[in-house]
Design an enzyme around this catalytic site. Structure first.
Site, PDB file in Angstrom:
ATOM      1  N   TYR A 159       0.830  -1.208   0.000  1.00 16.38           N
ATOM      2  CA  TYR A 159       0.000   0.000   0.000  1.00 16.38           C
ATOM      3  C   TYR A 159       0.863   1.256   0.000  1.00 16.38           C
ATOM      4  CZ  TYR A 159      -3.658   3.294   1.321  1.00 16.38           C
ATOM      5  OH  TYR A 159      -4.527   4.361   1.343  1.00 16.38           O
ATOM      6  N   LYS A 163       1.078   4.268  -2.913  1.00 10.69           N
ATOM      7  CA  LYS A 163       0.795   5.680  -2.693  1.00 10.69           C
ATOM      8  C   LYS A 163       2.022   6.556  -2.938  1.00 10.69           C
ATOM      9  CE  LYS A 163      -3.529   5.149  -1.909  1.00 10.69           C
ATOM     10  NZ  LYS A 163      -4.535   5.658  -2.883  1.00 10.69           N
TER      11      LYS A 163
END
Length: 274
Positions: A159, A163
């Site tokens: 994750y 990002k």
């Protein structure tokens, strides 16, 4: 973009959570709404709720990790409203299987990047050229995270990587688009949403999107919310500053190896030669 009245705003992941809250914010500012999500039933529920609030809205189901679905979303927006003005790349997933980088499940990594990174890229590549061809004020807003700047969630390297990638893509895009296209990176911290369901706390969703909308109207590249993030950001940049001061301190003429300066010099030399 100073206001969104009569603008057609397309929101991926718009049926629930932050995306749906954004839809309400844009709708209250006079926008026409196109929302997309993977679950058709949730899209239909969201569209009905938005219409009950008095907003002009339409929706379609699709998976942003599939370019064909993003193409279909664009076609739907143009066939429904005759145009689109704003794309909010909001669709995203959290990392399901957390753990150390050394034992990271690479299938999990691919799944997260497929939606969070490729979904963003597909949106940019499908809608961006259409915005350029239209030649009218437009905007591409990408939802990053506080994880774009520092690791905020332990064991979530997939994750966090996704990002960080959205940050890089957004900064590069901002340098490339014509002046009539706004680009912003929206950086939520811990916000109440389906992604955080069952966990305590978190900034109220509508509070977050209201704060965000003010910054989008101001044309900010970095759209921020959680004040304590600066503690973590400063920690990173203080470590970088110390490293440079110790091992690579500034000196007169230190642009000699800077790639940006070198490219500028090469381009200037080529231009001089005609």
């Amino acid at each position: 973009m100073q206001d969104f009245k009569n603008k057609v705003v397309v929101i991926t992941g718009g049926a629930t959570g932050i995306g749906f809250s954004f839809a309400k914010q844009f709708g209250a500012d006079g926008a026409k709404l196109v929302i997309a999500s993977r679950r058709k039933d949730r899209v239909d529920e969201a569209v009905s709720a938005l219409k009950e609030l008095g907003f002009e809205a339409a929706g379609t189901a699709g998976d942003v990790s599939k370019r064909a679905d993003v193409e279909a979303l664009a076609d739907f927006a143009w066939s429904t409203f005759g145009k689109a003005d704003v794309l909010l790349n909001n669709a995203g997933v959290a990392q399901g299987k957390r753990g150390p980088v050394m034992s990271l499940d690479l299938e999990e990594f691919d799944t997260v990047l497929g939606i969070n990174v490729y979904g963003t890229l597909y949106g940019i590549q499908v809608f961006g050229p259409r915005f350029v061809e239209q030649g009218t004020p437009a905007a591409i807003y990408n939802v990053g995270s506080e994880n774009s700047f520092f690791p905020a969630v332990p064991g979530s390297s997939a994750y966090i990587s996704s990002k960080h990638s959205v940050l890089a893509i957004t900064e590069q895009l901002a340098e490339e688009v014509p002046d009539f296209i706004d680009v912003s990176l929206i950086c939520p911290g811990y916000v109440q949403s389906e992604m955080t369901a069952g966990n305590p706390g978190g900034m109220p969703t509508d509070e977050f999107t209201a704060l965000t909308l003010k910054q989008l109207k101001a044309g900010e590249l970095y759209v921020v919310s959680h004040a304590y993030n600066m503690v973590h950001i400063n920690k990173r940049y203080e470590a970088l500053r110390k490293a440079f001061e110790t091992y690579a301190p500034r000196y007169e003429g230190d642009d000699e190896y800077d790639v940006g300066c070198m490219i500028e010099k090469m381009m200037a030399a080529r231009a001089a030669k005609g």
